[in-house]
Design a protein around this motif. Structure first.
Motif, PDB file in Angstrom:
ATOM      1  N   MET A  33       0.825  -1.207   0.000  1.00 33.52           N
ATOM      2  CA  MET A  33       0.000   0.000   0.000  1.00 33.52           C
ATOM      3  C   MET A  33       0.863   1.262   0.000  1.00 33.52           C
ATOM      4  SD  MET A  33      -3.121  -0.798  -0.325  1.00 33.52           S
ATOM      5  CE  MET A  33      -2.640  -2.180  -1.338  1.00 33.52           C
ATOM      6  N   VAL A  34       2.014   1.215   0.663  1.00 32.69           N
ATOM      7  CA  VAL A  34       2.935   2.352   0.628  1.00 32.69           C
ATOM      8  C   VAL A  34       3.461   2.547  -0.794  1.00 32.69           C
ATOM      9  CG1 VAL A  34       5.197   3.156   1.388  1.00 32.69           C
ATOM     10  CG2 VAL A  34       3.579   2.258   3.056  1.00 32.69           C
ATOM     11  N   ILE A  35       3.819   1.457  -1.443  1.00 33.46           N
ATOM     12  CA  ILE A  35       4.301   1.540  -2.823  1.00 33.46           C
ATOM     13  C   ILE A  35       3.190   2.053  -3.738  1.00 33.46           C
ATOM     14  CG2 ILE A  35       5.066   0.162  -4.793  1.00 33.46           C
ATOM     15  CD1 ILE A  35       6.568  -1.604  -2.761  1.00 33.46           C
ATOM     16  N   PHE A  36       1.984   1.510  -3.583  1.00 41.04           N
ATOM     17  CA  PHE A  36       0.856   1.950  -4.403  1.00 41.04           C
ATOM     18  C   PHE A  36       0.557   3.431  -4.179  1.00 41.04           C
ATOM     19  CE2 PHE A  36      -3.756   2.645  -4.829  1.00 41.04           C
ATOM     20  CZ  PHE A  36      -3.882   2.379  -6.184  1.00 41.04           C
ATOM     21  N   GLY A  37       0.563   3.863  -2.927  1.00 38.64           N
ATOM     22  CA  GLY A  37       0.301   5.270  -2.626  1.00 38.64           C
ATOM     23  C   GLY A  37       1.346   6.193  -3.206  1.00 38.64           C
TER      24      GLY A  37
ATOM     25  N   LEU B 163       3.270   5.556  -5.855  1.00 33.40           N
ATOM     26  CA  LEU B 163       3.115   5.568  -7.306  1.00 33.40           C
ATOM     27  C   LEU B 163       1.892   6.377  -7.738  1.00 33.40           C
ATOM     28  CD1 LEU B 163       4.073   1.893  -8.201  1.00 33.40           C
ATOM     29  CD2 LEU B 163       5.433   3.967  -8.491  1.00 33.40           C
ATOM     30  N   MET B 164       0.794   6.257  -6.993  1.00 35.51           N
ATOM     31  CA  MET B 164      -0.389   7.057  -7.318  1.00 35.51           C
ATOM     32  C   MET B 164      -0.121   8.552  -7.121  1.00 35.51           C
ATOM     33  SD  MET B 164      -2.753   5.432  -8.703  1.00 35.51           S
ATOM     34  CE  MET B 164      -3.946   6.736  -8.696  1.00 35.51           C
ATOM     35  N   GLY B 165       0.629   8.899  -6.089  1.00 30.38           N
ATOM     36  CA  GLY B 165       1.009  10.295  -5.889  1.00 30.38           C
ATOM     37  C   GLY B 165       1.833  10.815  -7.046  1.00 30.38           C
ATOM     38  N   CYS B 166       2.737   9.983  -7.557  1.00 32.53           N
ATOM     39  CA  CYS B 166       3.544  10.381  -8.714  1.00 32.53           C
ATOM     40  C   CYS B 166       2.662  10.584  -9.941  1.00 32.53           C
ATOM     41  CB  CYS B 166       4.609   9.335  -9.004  1.00 32.53           C
ATOM     42  SG  CYS B 166       5.915   9.252  -7.784  1.00 32.53           S
ATOM     43  N   VAL B 167       1.759   9.652 -10.192  1.00 30.55           N
ATOM     44  CA  VAL B 167       0.882   9.757 -11.357  1.00 30.55           C
ATOM     45  C   VAL B 167      -0.030  10.980 -11.234  1.00 30.55           C
ATOM     46  CG1 VAL B 167      -1.042   8.636 -12.567  1.00 30.55           C
ATOM     47  CG2 VAL B 167       0.961   7.311 -11.918  1.00 30.55           C
ATOM     48  N   LEU B 168      -0.581  11.207 -10.043  1.00 33.58           N
ATOM     49  CA  LEU B 168      -1.470  12.355  -9.851  1.00 33.58           C
ATOM     50  C   LEU B 168      -0.737  13.678 -10.019  1.00 33.58           C
ATOM     51  CD1 LEU B 168      -3.622  11.155  -6.834  1.00 33.58           C
ATOM     52  CD2 LEU B 168      -4.391  11.539  -9.163  1.00 33.58           C
ATOM     53  N   SER B 169       0.530  13.716  -9.623  1.00 32.98           N
ATOM     54  CA  SER B 169       1.266  14.975  -9.758  1.00 32.98           C
ATOM     55  C   SER B 169       1.739  15.208 -11.186  1.00 32.98           C
ATOM     56  CB  SER B 169       2.447  15.010  -8.790  1.00 32.98           C
ATOM     57  OG  SER B 169       3.400  14.022  -9.141  1.00 32.98           O
ATOM     58  N   VAL B 170       1.942  14.153 -11.962  1.00 31.23           N
ATOM     59  CA  VAL B 170       2.390  14.313 -13.341  1.00 31.23           C
ATOM     60  C   VAL B 170       1.211  14.549 -14.285  1.00 31.23           C
ATOM     61  CG1 VAL B 170       3.528  13.142 -15.276  1.00 31.23           C
ATOM     62  CG2 VAL B 170       4.496  12.986 -12.995  1.00 31.23           C
ATOM     63  N   PHE B 171       0.078  13.877 -14.031  1.00 33.87           N
ATOM     64  CA  PHE B 171      -1.090  13.993 -14.896  1.00 33.87           C
ATOM     65  C   PHE B 171      -2.309  14.478 -14.118  1.00 33.87           C
ATOM     66  CE2 PHE B 171       1.428  10.382 -16.572  1.00 33.87           C
ATOM     67  CZ  PHE B 171       1.810  10.940 -17.777  1.00 33.87           C
ATOM     68  N   PRO B 172      -2.279  15.697 -13.572  1.00 38.27           N
ATOM     69  CA  PRO B 172      -3.408  16.149 -12.758  1.00 38.27           C
ATOM     70  C   PRO B 172      -4.684  16.397 -13.567  1.00 38.27           C
ATOM     71  CG  PRO B 172      -1.877  17.942 -13.076  1.00 38.27           C
ATOM     72  CD  PRO B 172      -1.239  16.713 -13.655  1.00 38.27           C
ATOM     73  N   GLU B 173      -4.542  16.673 -14.859  1.00 35.52           N
ATOM     74  CA  GLU B 173      -5.725  16.987 -15.659  1.00 35.52           C
ATOM     75  C   GLU B 173      -6.647  15.778 -15.859  1.00 35.52           C
ATOM     76  OE1 GLU B 173      -2.276  16.056 -18.415  1.00 35.52           O
ATOM     77  OE2 GLU B 173      -2.570  17.408 -16.739  1.00 35.52           O
ATOM     78  N   TYR B 174      -6.132  14.582 -15.687  1.00 39.37           N
ATOM     79  CA  TYR B 174      -6.956  13.386 -15.864  1.00 39.37           C
ATOM     80  C   TYR B 174      -7.632  12.932 -14.567  1.00 39.37           C
ATOM     81  CZ  TYR B 174      -4.535  13.176 -20.286  1.00 39.37           C
ATOM     82  OH  TYR B 174      -4.037  13.489 -21.523  1.00 39.37           O
ATOM     83  N   PHE B 175      -7.333  13.576 -13.469  1.00 35.90           N
ATOM     84  CA  PHE B 175      -7.863  13.147 -12.179  1.00 35.90           C
ATOM     85  C   PHE B 175      -8.629  14.254 -11.475  1.00 35.90           C
ATOM     86  CE2 PHE B 175      -4.217  10.488 -13.089  1.00 35.90           C
ATOM     87  CZ  PHE B 175      -4.761   9.239 -12.932  1.00 35.90           C
ATOM     88  N   GLN B 176      -9.343  15.048 -12.230  1.00 39.84           N
ATOM     89  CA  GLN B 176     -10.118  16.132 -11.661  1.00 39.84           C
ATOM     90  C   GLN B 176     -11.596  15.783 -11.711  1.00 39.84           C
ATOM     91  OE1 GLN B 176      -9.025  19.778 -13.523  1.00 39.84           O
ATOM     92  NE2 GLN B 176      -6.925  19.677 -12.815  1.00 39.84           N
ATOM     93  N   ALA B 177     -12.026  15.001 -10.729  1.00 40.05           N
ATOM     94  CA  ALA B 177     -13.420  14.564 -10.676  1.00 40.05           C
ATOM     95  C   ALA B 177     -14.346  15.751 -10.429  1.00 40.05           C
ATOM     96  CB  ALA B 177     -13.597  13.517  -9.581  1.00 40.05           C
ATOM     97  N   GLY B 178     -13.850  16.785  -9.763  1.00 35.43           N
ATOM     98  CA  GLY B 178     -14.674  17.950  -9.477  1.00 35.43           C
ATOM     99  C   GLY B 178     -15.133  18.666 -10.730  1.00 35.43           C
ATOM    100  N   VAL B 179     -14.304  18.690 -11.763  1.00 36.60           N
ATOM    101  CA  VAL B 179     -14.680  19.344 -13.018  1.00 36.60           C
ATOM    102  C   VAL B 179     -15.827  18.576 -13.665  1.00 36.60           C
ATOM    103  CG1 VAL B 179     -13.864  19.967 -15.320  1.00 36.60           C
ATOM    104  CG2 VAL B 179     -12.372  20.282 -13.342  1.00 36.60           C
ATOM    105  N   TRP B 180     -15.738  17.252 -13.661  1.00 35.90           N
ATOM    106  CA  TRP B 180     -16.810  16.433 -14.216  1.00 35.90           C
ATOM    107  C   TRP B 180     -18.109  16.655 -13.445  1.00 35.90           C
ATOM    108  CZ3 TRP B 180     -19.660  12.521 -11.907  1.00 35.90           C
ATOM    109  CH2 TRP B 180     -20.491  11.796 -12.759  1.00 35.90           C
TER     110      TRP B 180
END
Length: 158
Positions: free
Chosen positions: A50-54, A56-73
């Motif tokens: 879970m630490v590794i997953f978290g 990696l997810m933090g890295c992905v969210l910081s590199v591709f923030p435009e794909y993870f904006q549920a609030g805009v949807w």
């Protein structure tokens, strides 16, 4: 071809940074310590995954923030429920802040306990003179790195 090399180099640096995070967590023994305190040692592998997953997810969210904006949807689909979105966001931020603060506090305490071992190590290897200078040099290097980071505004390059 040049784009491929940029992707390869960027991915390599990302993996190197993630490996550094994992190395710090392993060096201070944070995950086994949590498992020991909570008497859940049989789940240590799950905690580490879970630490590794978290991370990696933090890295992905910081590199591709435009794909993870549920609030805009949500705002586009349900504009009349905008205040509900703000309430949900505030609750999520509070929960995230609570757990992040607890994690950072535990990490700081684990690092402080690890620093207590420096005098013991210095006595064992007969490193009597210059220990203060060595610790001061590490702190100075950290300060110089931070100053360069913020002076050159590397944090704004994203």
């Amino acid at each position: 071809m040049g784009t491929f090399f940029l992707i390869l180099i960027g991915g390599s640096y990302g993996l190197l940074a993630a490996a550094g995070v994992f190395t710090v967590l392993v060096a201070v023994g944070l995950v086994p310590r949590f498992a020991g305190k909570t008497h859940t040692a049989k789940y240590v592998l799950l905690y580490e995954e879970m630490v590794i997953f978290g991370t990696l997810m933090g890295c992905v969210l910081s590199v591709f923030p435009e794909y993870f904006q549920a609030g805009v949807w949500w705002q586009e689909k349900f504009p009349e429920h905008l205040s509900l979105l703000y309430g949900i966001g505030a609750v999520c931020q509070a929960v995230f802040g609570l757990f992040s603060g607890m994690f950072i506090g535990c990490l700081a305490l684990a690092i402080a306990e690890m620093l207590d071992s420096i005098p013991i190590l210095s006595r064992r290897i007969s490193f009597r003179h210059g220990l203060g200078l060595a610790v001061f040099s590490m702190a100075l290097g950290k300060i110089c790195g931070s100053l360069i980071y913020f002076w050159t505004e590397l944090h704004r390059t994203a």
